[in-house]
Design an enzyme around this catalytic site. Structure first.
Site, PDB file in Angstrom:
ATOM      1  N   LYS A 192       7.811  -0.561  -1.529  1.00  5.09           N
ATOM      2  CA  LYS A 192       7.921   0.894  -1.638  1.00  5.09           C
ATOM      3  C   LYS A 192       9.345   1.402  -1.422  1.00  5.09           C
ATOM      4  O   LYS A 192       9.716   2.467  -1.904  1.00  5.09           O
ATOM      5  CB  LYS A 192       6.996   1.583  -0.635  1.00  5.09           C
ATOM      6  CG  LYS A 192       5.513   1.450  -0.922  1.00  5.09           C
ATOM      7  CD  LYS A 192       5.069   2.412  -1.985  1.00  5.09           C
ATOM      8  CE  LYS A 192       3.564   2.636  -2.064  1.00  5.09           C
ATOM      9  NZ  LYS A 192       2.698   1.509  -1.812  1.00  5.09           N
TER      10      LYS A 192
ATOM     11  N   SER B  49       0.072   7.826   4.920  1.00  5.69           N
ATOM     12  CA  SER B  49      -0.037   7.216   6.248  1.00  5.69           C
ATOM     13  C   SER B  49       0.465   5.790   6.180  1.00  5.69           C
ATOM     14  O   SER B  49       0.417   5.045   7.125  1.00  5.69           O
ATOM     15  CB  SER B  49      -1.488   7.224   6.715  1.00  5.69           C
ATOM     16  OG  SER B  49      -2.271   6.470   5.822  1.00  5.69           O
TER      17      SER B  49
ATOM     18  N   GLU C 266      -7.059  -4.743  -8.196  1.00  2.00           N
ATOM     19  CA  GLU C 266      -7.386  -3.648  -7.275  1.00  2.00           C
ATOM     20  C   GLU C 266      -8.593  -4.032  -6.422  1.00  2.00           C
ATOM     21  O   GLU C 266      -9.313  -4.975  -6.736  1.00  2.00           O
ATOM     22  CB  GLU C 266      -7.622  -2.346  -8.059  1.00  2.00           C
ATOM     23  CG  GLU C 266      -8.770  -2.402  -9.025  1.00  2.00           C
ATOM     24  CD  GLU C 266      -8.868  -1.162  -9.902  1.00  2.00           C
ATOM     25  OE1 GLU C 266      -8.161  -0.172  -9.667  1.00  2.00           O
ATOM     26  OE2 GLU C 266      -9.690  -1.190 -10.828  1.00  2.00           O
TER      27      GLU C 266
ATOM     28  N   GLY D 212     -12.772  -0.075  -4.976  1.00  2.00           N
ATOM     29  CA  GLY D 212     -12.062   1.057  -5.593  1.00  2.00           C
ATOM     30  C   GLY D 212     -11.525   0.638  -6.943  1.00  2.00           C
ATOM     31  O   GLY D 212     -10.320   0.544  -7.145  1.00  2.00           O
TER      32      GLY D 212
ATOM     33  N   ASP E  97     -11.201   2.058  -9.787  1.00  2.00           N
ATOM     34  CA  ASP E  97     -10.989   3.184 -10.714  1.00  2.00           C
ATOM     35  C   ASP E  97     -10.038   2.803 -11.844  1.00  2.00           C
ATOM     36  O   ASP E  97     -10.153   3.322 -12.954  1.00  2.00           O
ATOM     37  CB  ASP E  97     -10.439   4.401  -9.972  1.00  2.00           C
ATOM     38  CG  ASP E  97      -9.117   4.100  -9.307  1.00  2.00           C
ATOM     39  OD1 ASP E  97      -9.107   3.330  -8.334  1.00  2.00           O
ATOM     40  OD2 ASP E  97      -8.081   4.604  -9.775  1.00  2.00           O
TER      41      ASP E  97
ATOM     42  N   SER F 273       3.144  -7.703  -2.074  1.00  2.00           N
ATOM     43  CA  SER F 273       3.743  -6.369  -2.063  1.00  2.00           C
ATOM     44  C   SER F 273       4.173  -5.858  -0.696  1.00  2.00           C
ATOM     45  O   SER F 273       5.013  -4.961  -0.615  1.00  2.00           O
ATOM     46  CB  SER F 273       2.765  -5.382  -2.704  1.00  2.00           C
ATOM     47  OG  SER F 273       1.481  -5.499  -2.118  1.00  2.00           O
TER      48      SER F 273
HETATM   49  C1  LIG Z   1       1.496   1.151  -2.146  1.00  2.00           C
HETATM   50  C2  LIG Z   1       1.154  -0.282  -2.069  1.00  2.00           C
HETATM   51  C3  LIG Z   1       0.476  -0.940  -3.119  1.00  2.00           C
HETATM   52  C4  LIG Z   1      -0.006  -0.209  -4.358  1.00  2.00           C
HETATM   53  O1  LIG Z   1       1.071   0.276  -5.109  1.00  2.00           O
HETATM   54  P1  LIG Z   1       0.862   1.394  -6.244  1.00  2.00           P
HETATM   55  O2  LIG Z   1       2.202   1.646  -6.786  1.00  2.00           O
HETATM   56  O3  LIG Z   1       0.243   2.590  -5.567  1.00  2.00           O
HETATM   57  O4  LIG Z   1      -0.092   0.821  -7.236  1.00  2.00           O
HETATM   58  C5  LIG Z   1       0.253  -2.295  -3.004  1.00  2.00           C
HETATM   59  N1  LIG Z   1       0.629  -2.978  -1.902  1.00  2.00           N
HETATM   60  C6  LIG Z   1       1.263  -2.391  -0.871  1.00  2.00           C
HETATM   61  C7  LIG Z   1       1.655  -3.223   0.294  1.00  2.00           C
HETATM   62  C8  LIG Z   1       1.554  -1.025  -0.918  1.00  2.00           C
HETATM   63  O5  LIG Z   1       2.180  -0.439   0.113  1.00  2.00           O
END
Ligand SMILES: *Cc1c(COP(=O)(O)O)cnc(C)c1O
Length: 326
Positions: free
Chosen positions: A58, A83, A209, A213, A215, A309
């Site tokens: 992020k 959050s 996903e 969820g 979607d 991620s």
């Molecule tokens: C936000 C997040 C995601 C999902 O990312 P999107 O861009 O909302 O699809 C996946 N893994 C982690 C660790 C995140 O913080």
């Protein structure tokens, strides 16, 4: 002036974002485990965004978005509501850029996340998630203080920033036949699709996903954005209720497919990553590995990229599923 928030990003925006974050975001390592290859039956390379600044990818999108604000907007500051990892990423990026940040967070958010966000120098405004509307609170801060909203995924600069992860991945591992990313609101997946489309268009790209969820999968099948109520899952980074107006069309046009993972599968996968690779991975970040392992037959002999991620896990971890929408 046209609102840049409405413009669909392109690969050039991703390439620009990479220039902007170079030397500021970490160039995270690509890691590999022979034991996981054996379990999978194909070669798996992991792009380790759990080792990114702020503990998640992020930071890429948040830094790109905040750094691209004009002087006037920077002076008046930014606001975000989250959050989770987006809150920390906006707070950290703003601190580095000397921009005032206010983050609207639920009063019952994990203490560690509130503390981390405050530690990056942001002002935290808490709200009661059962009785108050966080968008209304953020909207009031925009009106009264002139702050600019930095959305978690549905913004061209955020999407472009998230796509930089895939550029680095393909530079370090040009042989990827397929890439798997987690899917929440779709910022990471749509940015990845822009990058892969330009640099490795033969590679397949999958979004994964939470099963609770799905979607994104429903939207892909329906041909339009489908909204759901907040899913109950331990994958708190993907507790989104719908894809964005900017992320959805990119995904619908380019994604190979969308897959799902149960909470049980996520705990198994992050246990594998912890025990075999010594990597601390949060539940949402294990989505890609679950998706890849579920396609053993199709992927036999391939080289597969998995984006891990994030790694923001509370210790000791609590994997009981409860309602804790982000
Ligand atoms: C936000 C997040 C995601 C999902 O990312 P999107 O861009 O909302 O699809 C996946 N893994 C982690 C660790 C995140 O913080």
């Amino acid at each position: 002036m046209a609102d840049p928030a409405l413009e669909r990003p392109t690969y050039d925006d991703v390439a620009d974002a990479l220039v902007r974050i170079s030397g500021i975001a970490h160039r995270t390592p690509v890691m590999h485990s022979r034991l996981i290859d054996e379990i999978a039956g194909f070669r798996v390379l992991f792009k380790c965004e759990n080792l990114q600044r702020g503990g998640a990818f992020k930071f890429r999108g948040a830094y790109n978005a905040v750094s691209r604000l004009g002087e006037d907007r920077r002076d008046r500051g930014v606001v975000a509501f989250s959050s989770g990892n987006h809150a920390g990423a906006v707070a950290l990026s703003s601190q580095m850029l000397g921009v005032s940040a206010t983050i609207v967070m639920p009063a019952d958010a994990p203490a560690a996340k509130l503390a981390a966000t405050a530690g990056y120098g942001a002002t935290i405004v808490t709200y009661d998630r059962y009785t108050q509307d966080r968008e209304a609170i953020a909207g009031e801060l925009m009106r009264s203080q002139g702050r600019t909203l930095i959305p978690p995924f549905n913004h061209p600069h955020v999407i472009a920033g998230q796509g930089t992860c895939a550029i680095e991945f393909i530079e370090d591992a040009p042989e990827l036949d397929a890439v798997f990313t987690p899917l929440g609101g779709g910022g990471l997946l749509s940015g990845t699709l822009l990058a892969m489309g330009a640099l490795s268009s033969h590679s397949r790209v999958y979004g994964v996903e939470p099963a609770a969820g799905d979607d994104g999968l429903q939207s892909l099948r329906a041909g339009h954005i489908v909204s759901i109520s907040p899913p109950v899952t331990i994958a708190d980074g993907a507790q989104t209720t719908e894809l964005g107006s900017l992320t959805y069309p990119i995904i619908a046009e380019r994604v190979t497919d969308i897959l799902t993972a149960t909470d049980h599968e996520l705990v198994e996968a992050l246990t594998l990553l912890a025990t075999r690779m010594k990597l601390v991975v949060e539940p949402t970040a294990a989505l890609g590995l679950v998706g890849a392992l579920g396609m053993r037959d199709e992927l036999a002999g391939a080289t597969v990229g998995v984006i891990i991620s994030g790694g923001n896990l509370d210790f000791p971890p609590d994997f009981s599923t409860g309602p804790h929408p982000s």
